[in-house]
Design a protein around this motif. Structure first.
Motif, PDB file in Angstrom:
ATOM      1  N   PRO A 183       2.962  -2.082  -1.273  1.00 29.32           N
ATOM      2  CA  PRO A 183       3.128  -2.602   0.088  1.00 29.32           C
ATOM      3  C   PRO A 183       4.386  -2.042   0.735  1.00 29.32           C
ATOM      4  CG  PRO A 183       3.663  -4.281  -1.524  1.00 29.32           C
ATOM      5  CD  PRO A 183       3.090  -3.137  -2.297  1.00 29.32           C
ATOM      6  N   ASP A 184       4.378  -2.013   2.052  1.00 34.66           N
ATOM      7  CA  ASP A 184       5.538  -1.507   2.782  1.00 34.66           C
ATOM      8  C   ASP A 184       6.703  -2.486   2.723  1.00 34.66           C
ATOM      9  OD1 ASP A 184       4.294   0.910   4.598  1.00 34.66           O
ATOM     10  OD2 ASP A 184       2.853  -0.707   4.245  1.00 34.66           O
ATOM     11  N   TYR A 185       6.363  -3.774   2.705  1.00 30.51           N
ATOM     12  CA  TYR A 185       7.388  -4.812   2.756  1.00 30.51           C
ATOM     13  C   TYR A 185       7.050  -5.908   1.743  1.00 30.51           C
ATOM     14  CZ  TYR A 185       7.546  -2.515   7.319  1.00 30.51           C
ATOM     15  OH  TYR A 185       7.566  -1.587   8.318  1.00 30.51           O
ATOM     16  N   LEU A 186       8.098  -6.590   1.271  1.00 25.96           N
ATOM     17  CA  LEU A 186       7.920  -7.676   0.304  1.00 25.96           C
ATOM     18  C   LEU A 186       8.864  -8.811   0.663  1.00 25.96           C
ATOM     19  CD1 LEU A 186       6.853  -8.815  -2.457  1.00 25.96           C
ATOM     20  CD2 LEU A 186       8.754  -7.590  -3.541  1.00 25.96           C
ATOM     21  N   ILE A 187       8.351 -10.031   0.675  1.00 26.75           N
ATOM     22  CA  ILE A 187       9.213 -11.202   0.776  1.00 26.75           C
ATOM     23  C   ILE A 187       9.047 -12.034  -0.478  1.00 26.75           C
ATOM     24  CG2 ILE A 187       7.454 -12.379   2.228  1.00 26.75           C
ATOM     25  CD1 ILE A 187       9.886 -14.068   3.305  1.00 26.75           C
ATOM     26  N   SER A 188      10.119 -12.172  -1.240  1.00 25.67           N
ATOM     27  CA  SER A 188      10.132 -13.002  -2.444  1.00 25.67           C
ATOM     28  C   SER A 188      10.506 -14.415  -2.044  1.00 25.67           C
ATOM     29  CB  SER A 188      11.138 -12.456  -3.461  1.00 25.67           C
ATOM     30  OG  SER A 188      10.795 -11.150  -3.867  1.00 25.67           O
TER      31      SER A 188
END
Length: 244
Positions: A183-188
């Motif tokens: 994915p281009d972006y990740l939010i943990s």
């Protein structure tokens, strides 16, 4: 400046959630889901403001990760986006049924009939909220098509908590569906998971501004330095990862 990112494995993450929802913790599941979904919506706004394209496709799975996506869809609607929800296996529990009613009352579109490929071509950004940290490979129907499409890179993707199809500790599989998914972006959410060490996308955020110092100390976590009213903090993608 973050130099080391402390991560929680699946058991520690589940234990932390349990502590938060215990009698002493005081949180309920729907509160945590609301806070998580709010964080996801803020991450979307950071990487893809409405001026870049208002169409957002939220791929939601049957678990709590999917619930986070449903909450995010509501917030995105009020930010001025046009969300579409792909929710092929709705969960028949009061919390999830309530979230669906909220979205339908806002006339937010649910589309479980179209091919995911067609939905992806008609959007500007995809939110991957299919699987959370408890997922264990392999990917099964009806989610395999969505993973293939996101893996193809047809549109930018923001993954929620962990990229779907990845093992929570080992990252992407060596072969098969999802083996090339990045994915281009990740939010943990709350804390990063060990597979973040395999993430080579553009931006990584930590979300969930509700962790108190006592709980953070118990799990040896560092509370991010949130700014203003932000519910998310960006951290370097190439930071060293430490599993707790």
């Amino acid at each position: 400046m973050v130099t080391t990112l402390k991560t929680l494995g699946p058991q520690a993450a589940a234990d932390l959630d349990g502590d938060l929802m215990s009698e002493s913790g005081g949180f309920s599941l729907d509160q945590l889901m609301e806070l998580a979904g709010l964080s996801v919506s803020q991450a979307v706004y950071k990487v893809h403001p409405p001026s870049a394209g208002k169409r957002v496709l939220l791929a939601c799975g049957p678990g709590n990760n999917g619930g986070d996506g449903l909450v995010a869809a509501r917030h995105l609607y009020f930010y001025g986006y046009t969300p579409t929800v792909y929710y092929p296996k709705p969960t028949q529990k009061p919390i999830f049924e309530g979230l669906q009613k909220q979205l339908k009352n806002l006339h937010i579109k649910f589309d479980n009939e179209s091919k995911f490929e067609d939905l992806a071509k008609d959007t500007d950004l995809i939110v991957d909220a299919l699987f959370g940290f408890s997922f264990k490979p392999p990917v099964r129907e009806p989610f395999d098509e969505a993973i293939k499409v996101m893996e193809s890179g047809v549109k930018p993707v923001l993954a929620v908590d962990t990229p779907s199809s990845w093992h929570v500790e080992d990252g992407p599989q060596n072969e098969g569906i999802g083996s090339k998914y990045m994915p281009d972006y990740l939010i943990s959410l709350t804390a990063a998971k060990p597979n973040v060490g395999h993430f080579k996308g553009k931006k990584h955020f930590i979300g969930g501004r509700f962790l108190g110092e006592d709980v953070a100390k118990k799990y040896s976590l560092n509370i991010p330095e949130y700014q203003g009213v932000d519910q998310i903090v960006e951290v370097p993608v190439d930071v060293r990862v430490e599993k707790l």
